[in-house]
Scaffold this active site. Structure first.
Site, PDB file in Angstrom:
ATOM      1  N   HIS A 130      -8.135  -1.418   1.329  1.00  0.00           N
ATOM      2  CA  HIS A 130      -7.533  -0.102   1.578  1.00  0.00           C
ATOM      3  C   HIS A 130      -8.613   0.949   1.869  1.00  0.00           C
ATOM      4  O   HIS A 130      -9.672   0.954   1.233  1.00  0.00           O
ATOM      5  CB  HIS A 130      -6.729   0.316   0.343  1.00  0.00           C
ATOM      6  CG  HIS A 130      -5.841   1.504   0.562  1.00  0.00           C
ATOM      7  ND1 HIS A 130      -6.176   2.773   0.131  1.00  0.00           N
ATOM      8  CD2 HIS A 130      -4.631   1.613   1.174  1.00  0.00           C
ATOM      9  CE1 HIS A 130      -5.197   3.610   0.454  1.00  0.00           C
ATOM     10  NE2 HIS A 130      -4.254   2.941   1.086  1.00  0.00           N
ATOM     11  N   SER A 331       4.736 -12.463   0.522  1.00  0.00           N
ATOM     12  CA  SER A 331       4.542 -11.102   0.995  1.00  0.00           C
ATOM     13  C   SER A 331       5.776 -10.662   1.780  1.00  0.00           C
ATOM     14  O   SER A 331       6.406 -11.469   2.467  1.00  0.00           O
ATOM     15  CB  SER A 331       3.311 -11.036   1.901  1.00  0.00           C
ATOM     16  OG  SER A 331       3.346  -9.845   2.662  1.00  0.00           O
TER      17      SER A 331
HETATM   18  C1  LIG Z   1      -1.037   1.691  -0.938  1.00  0.00           C
HETATM   19  C2  LIG Z   1      -2.271   0.973  -1.292  1.00  0.00           C
HETATM   20  C3  LIG Z   1      -3.262   1.576  -2.063  1.00  0.00           C
HETATM   21  C4  LIG Z   1      -3.191   3.014  -2.475  1.00  0.00           C
HETATM   22  O1  LIG Z   1      -2.185   3.211  -3.387  1.00  0.00           O
HETATM   23  P1  LIG Z   1      -1.586   4.677  -3.603  1.00  0.00           P
HETATM   24  O2  LIG Z   1      -0.519   4.414  -4.610  1.00  0.00           O
HETATM   25  O3  LIG Z   1      -1.076   5.121  -2.265  1.00  0.00           O
HETATM   26  O4  LIG Z   1      -2.673   5.532  -4.108  1.00  0.00           O
HETATM   27  C5  LIG Z   1      -4.357   0.829  -2.425  1.00  0.00           C
HETATM   28  N1  LIG Z   1      -4.474  -0.450  -2.056  1.00  0.00           N
HETATM   29  C6  LIG Z   1      -3.555  -1.067  -1.302  1.00  0.00           C
HETATM   30  C7  LIG Z   1      -3.745  -2.497  -0.933  1.00  0.00           C
HETATM   31  C8  LIG Z   1      -2.411  -0.370  -0.887  1.00  0.00           C
HETATM   32  O5  LIG Z   1      -1.519  -0.986  -0.119  1.00  0.00           O
END
Ligand SMILES: *Cc1c(COP(=O)(O)O)cnc(C)c1O
Length: 409
Positions: A130, A331
């Site tokens: 991310h 998934s």
């Molecule tokens: C959405 C996401 C995040 C971030 O999460 P938030 O709740 O938006 O802060 C981190 N890692 C992955 C793999 C995600 O899909």
């Protein structure tokens, strides 16, 4: 506190401002119903909790420690943590956690813990990680190395092995993805542990980013090894993704002995300053507690099974029209060639390079999938190479005879 307008200084909104609120409401209603590309479950009912919005509640401090600020939901927060710790096989007598503002904060927390334990450590993360993680690493000033991914979005274990071998004098901090944002890929945490032990590396740490799939894998029969049982040291998940919530939130769980090594106590509020922020949202723990009470394990199993079935349905509808669509095992993220910009905007699709995805969250209906696929076929991206049915993307899918969606809306 509910108040008389006079003592509070709060006047009435004028007609124009009231109209703006009404507009906003209809915009949000419409956009929510069409959301196909982002993993935010829109199906929930928290109306029983509305009375709590009349009060200031604040969960500042460690939810497991005493505080002299009383208007909190620490007791509910602890129940949420215990429940998620159970679902992720955290050691009962050695777990700790808190309700975060979302998955990103939980990842920052896990990396912070790891960096405090191993100040010289190097963080290894895959290229499909991310986007917020690179920023968190800069915030922490942590050394890091990006590792290649396989085509399905899973970390390339051979590249990881080689890179670790070159840096074997430095403690490794592995950042594992359980459900990558774009392809829903999962890194095998058991295999990561195995690599660490094969290389006989000094102290090591594994943080698991399970933003979306952390609320899927506890409810399927054959998950990849991913949780504390597989060797995780901390796990972060989002609350507003799979569970669904009007406010962004998340859960982070870590082994308690790690946290105790870095805890500091603060006299002013009489709390243990173990969390990232001071004041913390007290309403979100209540939301998650409420959802967990009303959903329960078997209900979640059914919700997840239905989402997976709909993902397969979307794949078969794409493939029937010669469009290569696929998903990773367990998934609900369905990957296909990047749609046109018009479709991206209309359906709130998150594109990345040459791919786009839809995510069959609980609010996604068969009709939405049908409409999107039809739209896609009528406005195909330029250069789309259609493949024969059952062609390259045909991974981890069930046959259409196993799909029985007839009874559903
Ligand atoms: C959405 C996401 C995040 C971030 O999460 P938030 O709740 O938006 O802060 C981190 N890692 C992955 C793999 C995600 O899909």
């Amino acid at each position: 506190m509910l108040m008389g307008a006079e003592s509070s200084g709060w006047g009435e909104l004028d007609a124009a401002d009231k109209a703006r609120l009404a507009d906003l409401l209809s915009r949000v209603e419409k956009k929510g119903a069409d959301m196909l590309g982002y993993p935010c479950n829109q199906l929930f009912d928290y109306s029983e909790l509305l009375p709590f919005l009349a009060y200031h509640m604040n969960n500042l401090g460690d939810p497991f420690a005493e505080t002299n600020f009383g208007s909190n939901t620490h007791d509910f927060e602890r129940e949420v943590i215990s429940e998620y710790a159970r679902l992720t096989h955290a050691p009962v007598d050695n777990m700790w956690g808190y309700v975060t503002n979302g998955g990103s904060e939980g990842n920052l927390y896990g990396l912070y813990l790891a960096r405090e334990l191993y100040p010289q450590g190097i963080v290894y993360y895959s290229e499909d990680t991310h986007y917020s993680v690179a920023k968190s690493l800069r915030l922490l000033g942590a050394r890091s190395i990006m590792i290649r991914c396989q085509d399905n979005g899973e970390i390339d274990y051979a590249d990881l092995f080689e890179t670790l071998r070159i840096h074997r004098d430095t403690p490794p901090i592995l950042f594992a993805n359980i459900g990558t944002t774009m392809k829903g890929a999962t890194d095998n945490v058991g295999r990561l542990r195995q690599i660490l032990s094969e290389l006989r590396l000094p102290g090591s740490y594994i943080h698991v980013d399970a933003a979306l799939s952390g609320m899927i894998l506890p409810f399927v029969d054959d998950p990849v090894p991913w949780d504390f049982a597989a060797g995780a040291d901390s796990i972060s998940t989002s609350g507003h993704k799979m569970i669904g919530s009007p406010l962004p939130c998340g859960i982070v769980i870590a082994k308690r002995n790690h946290v105790e090594r870095i805890a500091r106590s603060v006299e002013y509020v009489g709390v243990l300053d173990t969390t990232i922020t001071g004041s913390r949202n007290a309403f979100c723990p209540l939301l998650l507690w409420y959802a967990m009470k009303r959903l329960g394990f078997e209900a979640m199993q059914k919700v997840i099974a239905r989402c997976l079935k709909y993902a397969d349905y979307a794949i078969s509808e794409f493939e029937r029209r010669g469009i290569p669509a696929w998903r990773n095992k367990n998934s609900i993220t369905v990957v296909f060639p990047r749609p046109t910009d018009a479709l991206i905007a209309k359906w709130q699709i998150a594109p990345y390079g040459d791919i786009g995805h839809l995510i069959t969250m609980p609010h996604v209906t068969r009709t939405m999938i049908d409409r999107f696929v039809k739209d896609y076929v009528c406005h195909p991206p330029t250069g789309l190479v259609r493949c024969p049915v059952g062609g390259p993307g045909a991974r981890a899918k069930t046959t259409s005879s196993e799909l029985s969606l007839e009874n559903e809306k």
